[in-house]
Structures are given as C-alpha cells and as structure tokens.
Write a protein that holds these residues in place. Structure first.
Motif, short mmCIF file in Angstrom:
data_model
loop_
_atom_site.label_atom_id
_atom_site.label_comp_id
_atom_site.label_asym_id
_atom_site.label_seq_id
_atom_site.Cartn_x
_atom_site.Cartn_y
_atom_site.Cartn_z
N VAL A 62 0.83 -1.15 0.03
CA VAL A 62 -0.12 0.11 0.12
C VAL A 62 0.82 1.15 -0.12
O VAL A 62 1.93 1.11 0.68
CB VAL A 62 -0.97 -0.01 1.09
N ASN A 63 0.51 2.05 -0.69
CA ASN A 63 1.50 3.18 -0.78
C ASN A 63 0.91 4.52 0.05
O ASN A 63 -0.14 5.12 -0.51
CB ASN A 63 1.39 4.15 -2.34
N ASN A 64 1.51 4.54 1.09
CA ASN A 64 1.01 5.46 2.14
C ASN A 64 2.12 6.80 2.28
O ASN A 64 2.13 7.47 3.07
CB ASN A 64 0.57 5.18 3.61
N GLY A 65 2.98 6.83 1.18
CA GLY A 65 3.92 7.76 1.19
C GLY A 65 3.63 8.92 0.33
O GLY A 65 2.48 8.97 -0.47
N GLY A 66 4.34 9.98 0.40
CA GLY A 66 4.25 11.29 -0.35
C GLY A 66 4.99 11.17 -1.63
O GLY A 66 5.93 12.09 -2.06
N PHE A 67 4.67 9.96 -2.42
CA PHE A 67 5.39 9.89 -3.87
C PHE A 67 4.83 8.73 -4.60
O PHE A 67 4.00 8.18 -4.22
CB PHE A 67 7.04 9.44 -3.48
N THR A 68 4.94 8.72 -5.69
CA THR A 68 4.60 7.61 -6.76
C THR A 68 5.63 6.49 -6.46
O THR A 68 6.76 6.82 -6.41
CB THR A 68 4.49 8.20 -8.23
N MET A 69 5.35 5.33 -6.78
CA MET A 69 6.12 4.14 -6.43
C MET A 69 5.79 2.96 -7.34
O MET A 69 4.44 2.94 -7.92
CB MET A 69 6.20 3.84 -5.35
N ASP A 70 6.63 2.25 -7.60
CA ASP A 70 6.39 0.85 -7.98
C ASP A 70 7.14 -0.28 -7.10
O ASP A 70 7.88 0.16 -6.34
CB ASP A 70 6.90 0.42 -9.52
N PHE A 71 6.88 -1.62 -7.17
CA PHE A 71 7.69 -2.48 -6.45
C PHE A 71 7.97 -3.74 -7.12
O PHE A 71 7.37 -4.04 -8.11
CB PHE A 71 7.25 -2.75 -5.06
N GLN A 72 8.88 -4.49 -6.39
CA GLN A 72 9.23 -5.81 -7.15
C GLN A 72 9.43 -6.77 -5.66
O GLN A 72 9.58 -6.07 -5.00
CB GLN A 72 10.12 -5.85 -8.13
N LEU A 73 9.74 -7.95 -5.96
CA LEU A 73 9.96 -8.77 -4.81
C LEU A 73 11.39 -9.42 -5.08
O LEU A 73 11.69 -9.61 -6.37
CB LEU A 73 8.85 -10.07 -4.83
N THR A 74 11.90 -9.60 -4.03
CA THR A 74 13.34 -9.97 -4.09
C THR A 74 13.61 -11.17 -3.04
O THR A 74 12.74 -11.07 -1.85
CB THR A 74 14.32 -9.02 -3.63
N THR A 75 14.28 -12.13 -3.34
CA THR A 75 14.51 -13.17 -2.32
C THR A 75 15.78 -12.81 -1.74
O THR A 75 16.51 -12.04 -1.96
CB THR A 75 14.77 -14.55 -3.14
N ARG A 76 16.11 -13.91 -0.76
CA ARG A 76 17.30 -13.77 0.08
C ARG A 76 18.66 -14.00 -1.12
O ARG A 76 19.67 -13.22 -0.60
CB ARG A 76 17.49 -14.99 1.05
N GLU A 77 18.46 -14.55 -1.95
CA GLU A 77 19.54 -14.73 -3.03
C GLU A 77 19.62 -13.60 -3.97
O GLU A 77 20.37 -13.71 -4.73
CB GLU A 77 19.49 -16.04 -3.43
N GLY A 78 18.86 -12.72 -3.99
CA GLY A 78 18.69 -11.52 -4.87
C GLY A 78 17.89 -11.80 -6.27
O GLY A 78 17.95 -10.72 -7.13
#
Length: 130
Positions: free
Chosen positions: A40-56
């Motif tokens: 959920v974007n509760n920040g003062g900006f636009t954003m995107d995301f991706q998922l990362t594993t422990r191995e990168g």
C-alpha cells in the motif's frame, strides 16, 4: 560442533569426542507463508515495487502508482520457487529504493502479506502489517 573443532577438542583434552552433524539450513523459513504480496502506498510519492529473494532473485516490477493505492504480486505468476523467502523492494519515483522490513515465505495457500510504504521520497519505510 564441526569435525575440526572435535579433533581440536580431542587433542587438547585427551578425550575422544563424538560428533553428530546435522544439516542446518542457512535460514529458517520466514513467517507468514503467503501466495501474494501487496504494498500500500502511504507515502508522499509515486512508486512501484518488485519482490526480491534472500539470494537476490527479482520479479518483474509493478506499474507506477500514487498515494492511497496498492498493487499485488501473485507469486504463482513468477519464476520464484515455492518455499523461497521474499520481501518487497520499493522504488520511489525520483527517490531511493527501500526493502521491506521482514521476509515472508512463498506457499500456494491463497494468503496475502500486506506491507505499507510510508514517509517521503528520500526517507520512507516499508513495513509488514500484522
């Protein structure tokens, strides 16, 4: 106790050492175990995301979205293996990249882990909601 330590212990104490070696994973599986991850974007900006594993290993990024909206990545539509630990990597537009505060594990159970991204472009946190 590893074999080298057992030999050293036996040599210095004069006693025979019995060693039982067990396979220990590098990481215990994270909790909760989920099939989807939302941010959920509760920040003062636009954003995107991706998922990362422990191995990168990384998933594809979501589209860019504004405050008060959220996006979900369904792990069944990625190349990440079931059982892997993942967390979001959030990219604030014209800002910094921040990883989620904790990992969750991937299992096909229909459950969703929800994180919130809050703060400003250069100073924000990505926190798992409990």
């Amino acid at each position: 106790m590893n074999r080298h330590l057992a030999r050293t212990l036996a040599a210095t104490t004069g006693a025979a050492a019995t060693v039982a070696l067990a396979a220990v994973p590098a990481y215990a599986q994270a909790a909760p175990c989920v099939e989807k991850v939302a941010v959920v974007n509760n920040g003062g900006f636009t954003m995107d995301f991706q998922l990362t594993t422990r191995e990168g290993q990384l998933t594809a990024e979501t589209d860019t979205y504004p405050i008060n909206q959220w996006r979900v990545i369904d792990l069944t539509s990625t190349t990440i293996a079931e059982g892997a630990d993942v967390r979001p990597l959030v990219h604030a537009t014209a800002g910094t990249d921040v990883q989620g505060n904790v990992f969750v594990s991937y299992c096909t159970n229909g459950q969703t882990a929800t994180y919130t991204a809050s703060g400003t472009t250069l100073d924000y946190q990505v926190t798992l909601l409990t």
